[in-house]
Design an enzyme around this catalytic site. Structure first.
Site, PDB file in Angstrom:
ATOM      1  CB  VAL A 152      -0.952   0.002   1.211  1.00  0.00           C
ATOM      2  CG1 VAL A 152      -1.809   1.259   1.208  1.00  0.00           C
ATOM      3  CG2 VAL A 152      -1.841  -1.241   1.190  1.00  0.00           C
ATOM      4  CE1 TYR A 153       5.185   5.660   3.005  1.00  0.00           C
ATOM      5  CE2 TYR A 153       6.924   4.238   2.161  1.00  0.00           C
ATOM      6  CZ  TYR A 153       6.508   5.459   2.655  1.00  0.00           C
ATOM      7  OH  TYR A 153       7.406   6.477   2.805  1.00  0.00           O
ATOM      8  CB  ALA A 154       5.482   0.226  -2.335  1.00  0.00           C
TER       9      ALA A 154
END
Length: 242
Positions: A152-154
């Site tokens: 998600v962050y990436a």
């Protein structure tokens, strides 16, 4: 590089801690006046007492659309112009996607992507009118590698990487530089959800860097001659295995 930003006015989001705070302190040391944008009023008040007129505290909850829309007007009311905008505020979600809270995904994607786009959108008319300006975005090493432990962050940082590079191409004709700094793991609040043993192991192994080291890179990028645009700088610990 002392006083290399003398007379410049900057605004930094997420500036009460971490990379934002380190960047603010580096810019102040280099001679800039810095608008500290954050939702943590107590932290901003303490920083204003510490740094005096060199900083201007601006309490804004960027996840509130109405407050977010007031950012640039409030900056101009407070300091009259803006030379540097550093979109730094962000959230982190790691781990397996199946375990993620969907409301947390919404919140992170909103702050990491939508808010950055809205803030830059609101800053651009002022910089275009003046024919100069610097826009800096805190990205991540995760923007350059499909990191399996933080999908998600990436993904949010891959989106920002595309945003930075496309906007840069649109606005360089106006004398505006746009770039991003992409650090690997940094000792900051974004790692608060790391297990204590993992954090201790990473520190001991030399696999984390300090926020001040990222701020040094930001300052380097901002102080290049105007005909030089560093579009992205990747910074990671020497012993980080990626």
């Amino acid at each position: 590089m002392q006083n290399s930003l003398e007379g410049k006015v900057a605004a930094i989001t997420g500036s009460a801690s971490g990379i934002g705070l380190a960047s603010a302190e580096a810019m102040v040391a280099a001679g800039a006046r810095v608008v500290l944008v954050d939702r943590d009023e107590a932290a901003l008040t303490a920083l204003a007492e510490q740094h005096g007129d060199a900083v201007v505290p601006l309490v804004v909850d960027l996840l509130d659309p109405q407050q977010c829309a007031t950012l640039m007007p409030q900056v101009l009311d407070a300091v009259g112009r803006l030379d540097i905008f550093h979109a730094n505020a962000g959230l982190y979600i790691g781990g397996d996607l199946v375990d993620a809270d969907t409301s947390a995904i919404d919140r992170m994607m909103n702050l990491n992507v939508n808010v950055v786009m809205k803030n830059v959108h609101d800053v651009l008319p002022h910089m275009i009118e003046r024919g100069t300006g610097d826009i800096m975005v805190t990205s991540s090493l995760a923007a350059h590698y499909p990191t399996p432990w933080e999908p998600v962050y990436a993904s949010s940082k891959w989106a920002i990487n595309c945003f930075v590079q496309t906007v840069r191409r649109q606005v360089f004709k106006h004398g505006i530089r746009v770039g991003s700094v992409s650090p690997g793991p940094v000792i900051s609040a974004l790692l608060d959800d790391w297990p204590a043993e993992k954090l201790a192991e990473a520190k001991a192994a030399g696999s984390l860097i300090e926020a001040s080291e990222v701020a040094d890179a930001v300052l380097y990028m901002l102080t290049r001659p105007r005909h030089v645009n560093i579009r992205d700088m990747v910074i990671m610990p020497t012993h980080f295995d990626l």
